[in-house]
Design a protein around this motif. Structure first.
Motif, PDB file in Angstrom:
ATOM      1  N   GLN A   6       0.647   4.083  -1.222  1.00  0.00           N
ATOM      2  CA  GLN A   6       0.005   5.383  -1.079  1.00  0.00           C
ATOM      3  C   GLN A   6       0.082   5.908   0.355  1.00  0.00           C
ATOM      4  O   GLN A   6      -0.020   7.116   0.585  1.00  0.00           O
ATOM      5  N   ALA A   7       0.297   5.018   1.319  1.00  0.00           N
ATOM      6  CA  ALA A   7       0.403   5.447   2.718  1.00  0.00           C
ATOM      7  C   ALA A   7       1.765   6.061   3.018  1.00  0.00           C
ATOM      8  O   ALA A   7       1.935   6.732   4.046  1.00  0.00           O
ATOM      9  N   GLY A   8       2.750   5.831   2.162  1.00  0.00           N
ATOM     10  CA  GLY A   8       4.071   6.436   2.338  1.00  0.00           C
ATOM     11  C   GLY A   8       4.851   5.900   3.518  1.00  0.00           C
ATOM     12  O   GLY A   8       5.672   6.618   4.099  1.00  0.00           O
ATOM     13  N   PHE A  39       0.840  -1.192   0.000  1.00  0.00           N
ATOM     14  CA  PHE A  39       0.000   0.000   0.000  1.00  0.00           C
ATOM     15  C   PHE A  39       0.881   1.250   0.000  1.00  0.00           C
ATOM     16  O   PHE A  39       0.961   1.990   0.989  1.00  0.00           O
TER      17      PHE A  39
END
Length: 210
Positions: free
Chosen positions: A81-83, A79
């Motif tokens: 996009q959570a960085g 995931f």
């Protein structure tokens, strides 16, 4: 299980608390399955997922991942996009992996060996990955002291979740000494909303005390 469903196998009295925190940091949907010690955790159904009969474990996209550090690393990459993980070409990727593996290896081994009275004698320190308990804790303290505010500087990552989770556990069970660097880092971690949500979710699953 739906093809893209994320299933989280855990018990509130386990290292699954670290993975729960990681999941809350990600902000993704997941389904929790509580496995009971001495019961479902040793069932044929669960042993097919984790032959060790232990939690935590996750199932995601047809893949099973066990071991809390591996789960945190997998989720951070799954995931993006959570960085929560530096990219492979980011120079911070090295320290990120270093501290994840350090906590999963030397820290876990040294803390467990000390708790069981099984630390390697000084003359055999070279045979174990942690060397000595004090050496391992001193190195961990150095990492915590440099966390400003996080292990990768201003960027919070899965390394903070897993390594910080180990420190948080250790302070609570007094298996890690309450040095200033540890307690200050733990206070910053405990102030995170995702940490607090995760704690509340797991606390609600704790068996009632009669």
């Amino acid at each position: 299980m739906a093809e893209h469903e994320l299933v989280f196998h855990t018990n509130p009295m386990s290292r699954g608390r670290i993975v729960r925190w990681m999941l809350e940091e990600l902000g993704v949907e997941y389904r929790t399955v509580v496995q009971e010690y001495g019961g479902s955790m040793k069932s044929a159904e669960y042993l097919a997922i984790n032959p060790m009969g232990k939690v935590p474990a996750i199932e995601h996209r047809g893949v099973v991942v066990t071991e809390a550090a591996a789960i945190c690393a997998y989720l951070a990459d799954a995931f993006p996009q959570a960085g929560l993980a530096p990219a492979t070409d980011d120079p911070r990727r090295g320290p990120y992996l270093r501290w994840l593996f350090f906590a999963a290896g030397p820290v876990e081994a040294a803390v467990t060996a000390r708790a069981m009275g099984l630390l390697a004698p000084p003359e055999k320190a070279g045979m174990v990955g942690y060397g000595s308990y004090d050496q391992t804790i001193d190195a961990l303290e150095g990492a915590a002291a440099s966390a400003s505010p996080w292990l990768l500087g201003e960027r919070f990552s899965a390394a903070d979740v897993y390594v910080g989770g180990q420190v948080d556990f250790g302070l609570g069970f007094q298996s890690i000494p309450a040095r200033d660097a540890f307690t200050a880092w733990a206070e910053r971690l405990r102030a995170r909303e995702a940490y607090q949500r995760a704690q509340a979710l797991d606390d609600a699953l704790m068996p009632a005390r009669g």
